[in-house]
Design a protein around this motif. Structure first.
Motif, PDB file in Angstrom:
ATOM      1  N   GLY A   1       0.882  -1.255   0.011  1.00  0.00           N
ATOM      2  CA  GLY A   1       0.015   0.050  -0.041  1.00  0.00           C
ATOM      3  C   GLY A   1       0.661   1.260   0.024  1.00  0.00           C
ATOM      4  N   ARG A   2       1.875   1.166   0.740  1.00  0.00           N
ATOM      5  CA  ARG A   2       2.929   2.261   0.656  1.00  0.00           C
ATOM      6  C   ARG A   2       3.651   2.575  -0.719  1.00  0.00           C
ATOM      7  NH1 ARG A   2       6.190   2.831   6.104  1.00  0.00           N
ATOM      8  NH2 ARG A   2       6.545   4.702   5.255  1.00  0.00           N
ATOM      9  N   VAL A   3       3.613   1.673  -1.500  1.00  0.00           N
ATOM     10  CA  VAL A   3       4.568   1.718  -2.613  1.00  0.00           C
ATOM     11  C   VAL A   3       3.401   2.311  -3.608  1.00  0.00           C
ATOM     12  CG1 VAL A   3       5.435   0.347  -4.402  1.00  0.00           C
ATOM     13  CG2 VAL A   3       6.027  -0.269  -2.380  1.00  0.00           C
ATOM     14  N   GLU A   4       2.141   1.683  -3.674  1.00  0.00           N
ATOM     15  CA  GLU A   4       1.195   2.340  -4.435  1.00  0.00           C
ATOM     16  C   GLU A   4       0.961   3.777  -4.091  1.00  0.00           C
ATOM     17  OE1 GLU A   4      -0.267   1.117  -7.297  1.00  0.00           O
ATOM     18  OE2 GLU A   4       1.167  -0.324  -6.850  1.00  0.00           O
ATOM     19  N   LYS A   5       0.868   4.321  -2.676  1.00  0.00           N
ATOM     20  CA  LYS A   5       0.654   5.713  -2.630  1.00  0.00           C
ATOM     21  C   LYS A   5       2.015   6.420  -2.970  1.00  0.00           C
ATOM     22  CE  LYS A   5       0.304   8.286   1.342  1.00  0.00           C
ATOM     23  NZ  LYS A   5      -0.106   8.532   3.048  1.00  0.00           N
ATOM     24  N   PHE A   6       3.038   5.966  -2.929  1.00  0.00           N
ATOM     25  CA  PHE A   6       4.167   6.527  -3.259  1.00  0.00           C
ATOM     26  C   PHE A   6       4.179   6.895  -4.938  1.00  0.00           C
ATOM     27  CE2 PHE A   6       8.512   6.827  -5.274  1.00  0.00           C
ATOM     28  CZ  PHE A   6       9.313   7.592  -4.650  1.00  0.00           C
ATOM     29  N   ARG A   7       3.791   5.864  -5.737  1.00  0.00           N
ATOM     30  CA  ARG A   7       3.351   6.029  -7.131  1.00  0.00           C
ATOM     31  C   ARG A   7       2.338   6.750  -7.490  1.00  0.00           C
ATOM     32  NH1 ARG A   7       4.233  -0.493  -8.612  1.00  0.00           N
ATOM     33  NH2 ARG A   7       6.712  -0.433  -8.444  1.00  0.00           N
TER      34      ARG A   7
END
Length: 69
Positions: A56-62
């Motif tokens: 979820g954090r990676v998607e938020k960063f993207r």
């Protein structure tokens, strides 16, 4: 000081994760800043360990910093 080289220093509203809002001054372009982590929910201050959803954090960063279509 030299003129014309410093960023604008204006008032912004800061909203913390617990809903608290206050006004301060900043060089940010937007007039509002929303924090997701503060002393009311950060494990260092609360003493509780929180498991973070890495995907979820990676998607938020993207979404935030990724290339726009």
């Amino acid at each position: 000081m030299r003129k014309g080289i410093h960023p604008d220093y204006k008032f912004i509203t800061v909203r913390l994760a617990d809903g608290t809002e206050f006004e301060t001054r900043s060089t940010m372009k937007s007039g509002r800043y929303v924090s997701e982590v503060d002393s009311t929910n950060h494990p260092f201050y609360t003493g509780r360990r929180q498991y973070v959803d890495t995907a979820g954090r990676v998607e938020k960063f993207r979404r935030r910093y990724g290339k726009s279509k």
